[in-house]
Design an enzyme around this catalytic site. Structure first.
Site, PDB file in Angstrom:
ATOM      1  N   SER A 181       2.130  -3.893 -14.663  1.00  0.00           N
ATOM      2  CA  SER A 181       1.759  -3.944 -13.241  1.00  0.00           C
ATOM      3  C   SER A 181       0.563  -3.085 -12.849  1.00  0.00           C
ATOM      4  O   SER A 181       0.072  -3.192 -11.723  1.00  0.00           O
ATOM      5  CB  SER A 181       2.954  -3.554 -12.365  1.00  0.00           C
ATOM      6  OG  SER A 181       3.906  -4.586 -12.346  1.00  0.00           O
ATOM      7  N   LYS A 208       0.074   2.835  -3.935  1.00  0.00           N
ATOM      8  CA  LYS A 208       1.006   1.702  -4.037  1.00  0.00           C
ATOM      9  C   LYS A 208       2.288   2.020  -3.261  1.00  0.00           C
ATOM     10  O   LYS A 208       2.806   3.146  -3.339  1.00  0.00           O
ATOM     11  CB  LYS A 208       1.322   1.427  -5.511  1.00  0.00           C
ATOM     12  CG  LYS A 208       2.075   0.126  -5.756  1.00  0.00           C
ATOM     13  CD  LYS A 208       2.289  -0.097  -7.259  1.00  0.00           C
ATOM     14  CE  LYS A 208       3.052  -1.378  -7.532  1.00  0.00           C
ATOM     15  NZ  LYS A 208       3.340  -1.558  -8.975  1.00  0.00           N
ATOM     16  N   SER A 219       2.444  -6.291 -10.476  1.00  0.00           N
ATOM     17  CA  SER A 219       2.821  -6.122  -9.091  1.00  0.00           C
ATOM     18  C   SER A 219       1.811  -5.346  -8.243  1.00  0.00           C
ATOM     19  O   SER A 219       1.828  -5.457  -7.021  1.00  0.00           O
ATOM     20  CB  SER A 219       4.176  -5.410  -9.012  1.00  0.00           C
ATOM     21  OG  SER A 219       4.095  -4.092  -9.523  1.00  0.00           O
TER      22      SER A 219
END
Lengths: 487, 103
Positions: A175, A76, A151
């Protein structure tokens, strides 16, 4: 071997260790897969083919070894990787190349994990759909017109489209778990302090936690063991042994385990199909010998409101570091404007709408005259939510609820309604406020789209999550995305 | 916080908060944000329903203690590395826009 991208991480590592296949071949297969499908999915913001192949060669040369050596991973874009662009999905950090590795990144490299690239995310991890990325949304591989969660939607979509068998996410309010839920993958938020935050670009420091994402429970556990553990560079890191998560994932034993269904996390707003799959998953666990009861956690109903005061407050403070001086964007420095004007112009242009909303909300909640009523009150509610968990542990070993009240919704559906978007995290936020671990495991489909079962456990009892996840995984047919859009 | 009813936030207050937050916003952004923040604040104001007068606040999931280490030199960034992301530098330092009013 036929299709290297369809293997689990455990299978891949074993094939590499036994020299059935080289780490370079595995890395190349995944890079080819990214080249083929990521134009449609947009899971990656940056692909580091050169670095991935170099790392794979080190594994093949025997310089690096371990249970996941040679296995590709999608990182990420909120975690720093030295000399590799790290944007956090924001224009304010466009082009920034960190001069150091996050501890998570360093541990992955040392374990021989092959980092393919950086994945898309809502800007500064604020969102539930990746639509708040400054670089365009990610598409859900189950249905490209739908959100992949957020996210960490880039990480979940990379897994579900077989672009990587492993990914790293971060979870401040859900997330990791909500993207896992809506893509039919596994996502684990470790105990706060269980995985180092050093080099993780901060959103809400008292809540942020990095964790493993994978397509199988065992793969997530193997990755968990690589990234977890004490780090003196993070002052909130817990100096205790990592729970035995791999052993738990291999056992999958739930006989006699006391499972509490959270009474408050159901009802209006929960889709019928989500509720049905959840009820069936609980029934399966019961049939395997778990003891299921209903548990009331009365303050969970206030978790969302507490979170939307605490997280924006911390964000408004954390994001003050983007001042157009030390790194990132600088706008309007014409030799006339003052530092204050340049900073305001830079932040006005560099941050997207959701980030600005939260900075202003947080500034409001912290401002004189409102502090006690908002931020202070939210911190008290945080205590009450923690007490709800502690009381629950007197009668059960884990709590369960749906991960998210809905399946993946269409892109654009909630973009103009921030409150509706925030409600995606209604079930996941309590564990962030409490600090204990929680995970989302695939629990079947509703109208062709994945549903997740969330398991919440006491602090440093991640092993219980993996036990339940493994039991459910064995009892349910694997959720395989049809990928009908593929050429 | 207002004594009764739901709190409200208007365009002027958003503009003030934006100044405090060092965010230059244009008129249309201010209008949009004022409307959205008003709705969001109306929702989060529900927090006041909880009776928590005697409850201690929690700032952190892990009980905090001071964490120290021996005062020894450890590897760290070189000056060149530390400056590598700076929008502007001069003589090995971060160069900033004007910080004092001109005479």
């Amino acid at each position: 071997m036929s299709d290297l991208t369809r293997l689990t991480a455990a299978e891949t590592a074993s094939a590499i260790a036994s020299r059935e296949v080289s780490a370079v071949e595995v890395a190349q297969a995944h890079l080819d897969r990214i080249a083929k499908v990521d134009g449609q999915v947009h899971a990656f913001l940056h692909v580091d083919a050169e670095g991935a192949l170099a790392q794979a060669r080190r594994v093949d040369d025997g310089e690096l070894s371990g249970p996941l050596a040679g296995v590709p991973l999608a990182l990420k874009d909120v975690l720093c990787q030295q000399d590799i662009p790290t944007t956090v999905g924001s224009k304010i950090l466009e082009g920034w190349r960190p001069p150091y590795d996050a501890t998570v990144t360093a541990r992955l490299k040392a374990a021989g994990v092959v980092i393919l690239g950086k994945t898309n995310m809502d800007e500064f991890a604020m969102g539930s759909s990746t639509e708040h990325s400054a670089y365009g949304p990610t598409h859900n591989p189950w249905d490209l017109t739908r959100i992949p969660g957020g996210s960490g939607g880039g990480s979940s979509a990379a897994l579900a489209s077989y672009q990587a068998p492993l990914a790293i996410g971060t979870d401040t309010g859900g997330s990791i778990r909500q993207p896992a839920s809506v893509t039919g993958t596994v996502g684990v938020k470790p105990t706060y302090g269980g995985v180092s935050r050093y080099g993780l670009v901060a959103f809400s420091s008292s809540l942020d936690q990095a964790g493993p994402c994978a397509r199988t429970v065992l793969d997530a556990a193997l990755l968990h063991e690589v990234i977890a553990g004490y780090d003196p560079r993070d002052s909130t890191s817990i100096n205790q042994p990592v729970p035995p998560v791999v052993a738990a994932a291999r056992s999958g034993e739930v006989k006699g385990l006391r499972i509490g269904v959270v009474k408050e996390l159901t009802g209006d707003g929960y889709e019928e199909g989500v509720q049905q799959r959840f009820d069936e998953a609980v029934a399966i666990l019961q049939s395997l010998g778990a003891i299921v009861t209903e548990v009331s956690c009365p303050h969970f109903s206030y978790a969302l409101t507490a979170y939307y005061l605490i997280a924006p407050s911390e964000a408004s403070s954390n994001l003050a570091r983007f001042d157009a001086v030390r790194y990132g964007l600088r706008v309007g420095d014409d030799g006339e404007r003052s530092l204050e004007e340049v900073t305001a112009l830079t932040r006005g242009q560099g941050f997207g709408a959701e980030v600005k909303r939260r900075i202003i909300l947080g500034t409001y909640a912290l401002s004189s005259g409102y502090y006690d009523a908002y931020y202070g009150q939210a911190q008290k509610v945080r205590t009450l939510i923690t007490r709800d968990f502690q009381k629950a542990w007197e009668s059960v070993d884990v709590l369960v609820a749906p991960t998210c009240p809905t399946v993946a919704f269409p892109l654009g559906a909630k973009l103009e309604d921030p409150l509706a978007m925030y409600k995606q995290d209604i079930c996941s936020i309590p564990s962030n406020l409490y600090g204990g671990p929680a995970a989302s495991f695939p629990a079947g489909l509703s109208e062709g789209l994945p549903v997740g079962l969330q398991v919440m456990a006491p602090t440093l009892r991640e092993d219980l999550l993996y036990q339940v996840g493994a039991a459910l995984e064995r009892a349910l047919p694997a959720a395989v995305p049809p990928l009908a859009w593929e050429n | 916080m207002p004594e009764a009813g739901r709190p409200t936030i208007g365009r002027e207050e958003v503009a003030h908060l934006a100044r405090l937050s060092r965010l230059a916003l244009d008129d249309s952004e201010l209008d949009r944000l004022a409307g959205q923040l008003d709705v969001i604040l109306g929702a989060v104001a529900q927090i006041s329903e909880v009776s928590a007068a005697d409850v201690p606040p929690t700032s952190h999931a892990v009980p905090l203690e001071n964490v120290t280490r021996p005062d020894v030199v450890m590897p760290s960034l070189t000056p060149a590395q530390a400056l590598s992301g700076a929008p502007s530098e001069e003589d090995g330092r971060f160069r900033v826009p004007r910080i004092l009013d001109e005479e």
